[in-house]
Design a protein around this motif. Structure first.
Motif, PDB file in Angstrom:
ATOM      1  N   GLU A 193       9.676  11.651  21.209  1.00 48.44           N
ATOM      2  CA  GLU A 193       8.990  10.964  20.119  1.00 48.44           C
ATOM      3  C   GLU A 193       7.491  10.949  20.373  1.00 48.44           C
ATOM      4  O   GLU A 193       7.033  10.676  21.480  1.00 48.44           O
ATOM      5  N   THR A 194       6.708  11.232  19.348  1.00 46.99           N
ATOM      6  CA  THR A 194       5.259  11.182  19.475  1.00 46.99           C
ATOM      7  C   THR A 194       4.761   9.752  19.309  1.00 46.99           C
ATOM      8  O   THR A 194       5.473   8.875  18.796  1.00 46.99           O
ATOM      9  N   GLN A 195       3.515   9.533  19.700  1.00 45.67           N
ATOM     10  CA  GLN A 195       2.915   8.217  19.491  1.00 45.67           C
ATOM     11  C   GLN A 195       2.839   7.883  17.999  1.00 45.67           C
ATOM     12  O   GLN A 195       3.115   6.754  17.585  1.00 45.67           O
ATOM     13  N   ALA A 196       2.503   8.887  17.187  1.00 47.02           N
ATOM     14  CA  ALA A 196       2.426   8.658  15.742  1.00 47.02           C
ATOM     15  C   ALA A 196       3.788   8.283  15.176  1.00 47.02           C
ATOM     16  O   ALA A 196       3.896   7.393  14.309  1.00 47.02           O
ATOM     17  N   GLU A 197       4.849   8.947  15.647  1.00 45.37           N
ATOM     18  CA  GLU A 197       6.194   8.608  15.189  1.00 45.37           C
ATOM     19  C   GLU A 197       6.592   7.197  15.614  1.00 45.37           C
ATOM     20  O   GLU A 197       7.255   6.467  14.868  1.00 45.37           O
ATOM     21  N   LEU A 198       6.171   6.808  16.827  1.00 41.74           N
ATOM     22  CA  LEU A 198       6.459   5.458  17.308  1.00 41.74           C
ATOM     23  C   LEU A 198       5.757   4.419  16.434  1.00 41.74           C
ATOM     24  O   LEU A 198       6.365   3.419  16.031  1.00 41.74           O
TER      25      LEU A 198
ATOM     26  N   THR B  71       0.853  -1.191   0.000  1.00 39.58           N
ATOM     27  CA  THR B  71       0.000   0.000   0.000  1.00 39.58           C
ATOM     28  C   THR B  71       0.886   1.236   0.000  1.00 39.58           C
ATOM     29  O   THR B  71       1.932   1.267   0.667  1.00 39.58           O
ATOM     30  N   ASP B  72       0.489   2.282  -0.731  1.00 34.17           N
ATOM     31  CA  ASP B  72       1.362   3.453  -0.843  1.00 34.17           C
ATOM     32  C   ASP B  72       1.509   4.158   0.495  1.00 34.17           C
ATOM     33  O   ASP B  72       0.618   4.113   1.352  1.00 34.17           O
ATOM     34  N   GLU B  73       2.648   4.826   0.656  1.00 33.72           N
ATOM     35  CA  GLU B  73       3.013   5.437   1.938  1.00 33.72           C
ATOM     36  C   GLU B  73       2.004   6.473   2.402  1.00 33.72           C
ATOM     37  O   GLU B  73       1.661   6.521   3.592  1.00 33.72           O
ATOM     38  N   GLN B  74       1.529   7.331   1.505  1.00 31.62           N
ATOM     39  CA  GLN B  74       0.619   8.394   1.919  1.00 31.62           C
ATOM     40  C   GLN B  74      -0.663   7.830   2.516  1.00 31.62           C
ATOM     41  O   GLN B  74      -1.187   8.362   3.490  1.00 31.62           O
ATOM     42  N   THR B  75      -1.163   6.753   1.969  1.00 33.71           N
ATOM     43  CA  THR B  75      -2.372   6.120   2.511  1.00 33.71           C
ATOM     44  C   THR B  75      -2.146   5.659   3.942  1.00 33.71           C
ATOM     45  O   THR B  75      -2.978   5.880   4.834  1.00 33.71           O
ATOM     46  N   LEU B  76      -0.994   5.026   4.161  1.00 32.37           N
ATOM     47  CA  LEU B  76      -0.685   4.547   5.507  1.00 32.37           C
ATOM     48  C   LEU B  76      -0.515   5.723   6.470  1.00 32.37           C
ATOM     49  O   LEU B  76      -1.002   5.684   7.612  1.00 32.37           O
ATOM     50  N   ARG B  77       0.179   6.774   6.032  1.00 31.13           N
ATOM     51  CA  ARG B  77       0.374   7.951   6.889  1.00 31.13           C
ATOM     52  C   ARG B  77      -0.960   8.599   7.250  1.00 31.13           C
ATOM     53  O   ARG B  77      -1.130   9.100   8.365  1.00 31.13           O
ATOM     54  N   ASN B  78      -1.899   8.599   6.327  1.00 37.69           N
ATOM     55  CA  ASN B  78      -3.199   9.204   6.604  1.00 37.69           C
ATOM     56  C   ASN B  78      -3.925   8.482   7.735  1.00 37.69           C
ATOM     57  O   ASN B  78      -4.559   9.107   8.588  1.00 37.69           O
ATOM     58  N   VAL B  79      -3.820   7.158   7.738  1.00 40.15           N
ATOM     59  CA  VAL B  79      -4.473   6.377   8.793  1.00 40.15           C
ATOM     60  C   VAL B  79      -3.801   6.630  10.141  1.00 40.15           C
ATOM     61  O   VAL B  79      -4.470   6.791  11.174  1.00 40.15           O
ATOM     62  N   VAL B  80      -2.466   6.660  10.138  1.00 42.62           N
ATOM     63  CA  VAL B  80      -1.733   6.941  11.382  1.00 42.62           C
ATOM     64  C   VAL B  80      -2.096   8.324  11.908  1.00 42.62           C
ATOM     65  O   VAL B  80      -2.338   8.513  13.112  1.00 42.62           O
TER      66      VAL B  80
END
Length: 408
Positions: A360-365, A326-335
């Motif tokens: 470090e943020t939770q999203a970064e983790l 799955t493309d990176e932007q899609t995954l980042r959007n969900v995170v």
């Protein structure tokens, strides 16, 4: 409040927007005392308030007039105000100092070294989360200290009602070096790259979300290194990017001002003001200030959300999607929609910044776990550990009875 032509940016500030000649046009001006009828003096372009202000806060109408002037001074004026004798009874300050010193002694005995966002860790003495530590150690002294009306007057003038106070005690020891010139929280606690990720209108918003202050807990002649300020610099719109540029740092180093303070004085400033703690060149003065960060009530979401539980539930789905390319932007959007994307608030005793200005943020983790294809169990353990680092779990000092029902 932001002296910058709207046509000079496409909506996102970059280093190319930061021109020293524009900055000089903003800061090389004089503060006219006549524009501030409640101020007693203007020293090195900094407004000083004293008896004149105190004589005009008796009624609600007069209080509003004074607060309007303070807000104007912080936004469109020099960006900094000093309250001479903010604590006229310095015994109140001394009791707070004793509580802070006891906390510092306990930290040292436990081998704790307080980090610093803009100076060498361990060079000075720092108490993170000093507000609740003070309240638990000496509730009576805390009540006397924070009953101070100057603190309430200026906080409400800038932020309105519902503001939240936090406190970090900083002691700059003899020989302690100056901080690098910077702006403060929120965008000021980010790297240049991180701050450039926020659109220009957020750069304009950030300064009205917090107010910075410092109460002098000892006399601070200039050789002790009181805070260095560049009046009027808060009005330069791309300043959150500019303070990272070496030519702006050099200009600050040549043009900053320092005002000596006496014990019980207080200084408050717009967080976008270029500033930094000075070098303590004295032989024997441990320069102590209680650094106050007052935050707007509005910096919170409407609903409480269990984002940790969401991360645990979603991670296997995200892991499967990554495996399926799955493309990176899609995954980042969900995170971004699920994980906590901001490092604060946190417990800076336990969750100190590493490799940057923020932990470090939770999203970064979660993103790191996804990139490295952790197991759900491994992520679960790290999420639990991170949540624990965010938590403040204080116990009263020996001989002090806890006088509140909950622990923040």
């Amino acid at each position: 409040m932001t002296a910058f032509a709207a046509t000079r940016t496409t909506g996102w500030f970059t280093a190319d927007d930061c021109r020293l000649e524009d900055f000089r046009a903003v800061v090389e001006t004089s503060t006219d005392l006549a524009d501030y009828p409640y101020a007693d003096d203007a020293r090195q372009n900094v407004l000083v308030y004293g008896s004149r202000l105190r004589n005009h806060t008796a009624t609600a109408e007069d209080r509003r007039d004074v607060q309007a002037e303070l807000a104007r001074a912080l936004a469109d004026g020099p960006g900094i105000v000093v309250f001479a004798g903010a604590f006229p009874d310095t015994e109140v300050v001394d009791r707070a100092t004793a509580a802070f010193e006891a906390t510092i002694a306990e930290q040292k005995a436990a081998g704790v070294v307080g980090g610093d966002h803009f100076a060498t860790p361990g060079a000075n003495d720092r108490v993170w989360g000093a507000l609740d530590k003070f309240a638990l150690r000496d509730p009576t002294a805390f009540a006397a200290y924070y009953a101070n009306d100057v603190l309430a007057l200026v906080s409400e003038a800038w932020l309105g009602r519902g503001y939240q106070i936090t406190s970090q005690v900083n002691v700059v020891n003899p020989g302690g070096k100056a901080q690098v010139a910077h702006r403060d929280y929120h965008l000021g606690f980010m790297s240049e790259e991180q701050s450039r990720a926020y659109p220009a209108h957020v750069h304009r918003l950030s300064p009205v979300m917090t107010l910075q202050g410092a109460v002098a807990h000892c006399d601070m002649p200039v050789d002790t290194g009181p805070t260095m300020y560049l009046p009027h610099s808060q009005k330069y719109a791309p300043g959150y990017v500019a303070f990272h540029q070496p030519e702006f740092t050099a200009y600050f180093d040549e043009h900053f001002v320092q005002l000596p303070l006496q014990k019980g004085d207080a200084a408050f400033f717009n967080p976008a003001l270029f500033h930094g703690a000075g070098t303590n060149r004295s032989a024997d003065v441990r320069r102590m200030a209680n650094l106050l960060q007052v935050s707007s009530a509005f910096g919170r979401a409407m609903e409480t959300v269990d984002r940790t539980a969401m991360c645990r539930a979603l991670f296997p789905v995200l892991l499967a999607q990554k495996t399926a390319d799955t493309d990176e932007q899609t995954l980042r959007n969900v995170v971004a929609a699920s994980a906590e994307g901001y490092a604060f608030p946190t417990n800076l005793d336990r969750d100190q910044p590493t490799g940057g200005l923020a932990p470090e943020t939770q999203a970064e983790l979660v993103w790191r776990a996804l990139q490295e294809k952790w197991t759900p169990e491994a992520l679960d353990a790290e999420l639990t550990a991170q949540t624990g680092r965010h938590t403040t779990a204080l116990t009263p000092s020996p001989g002090v009875q806890e006088q509140r029902g909950t622990t923040s």
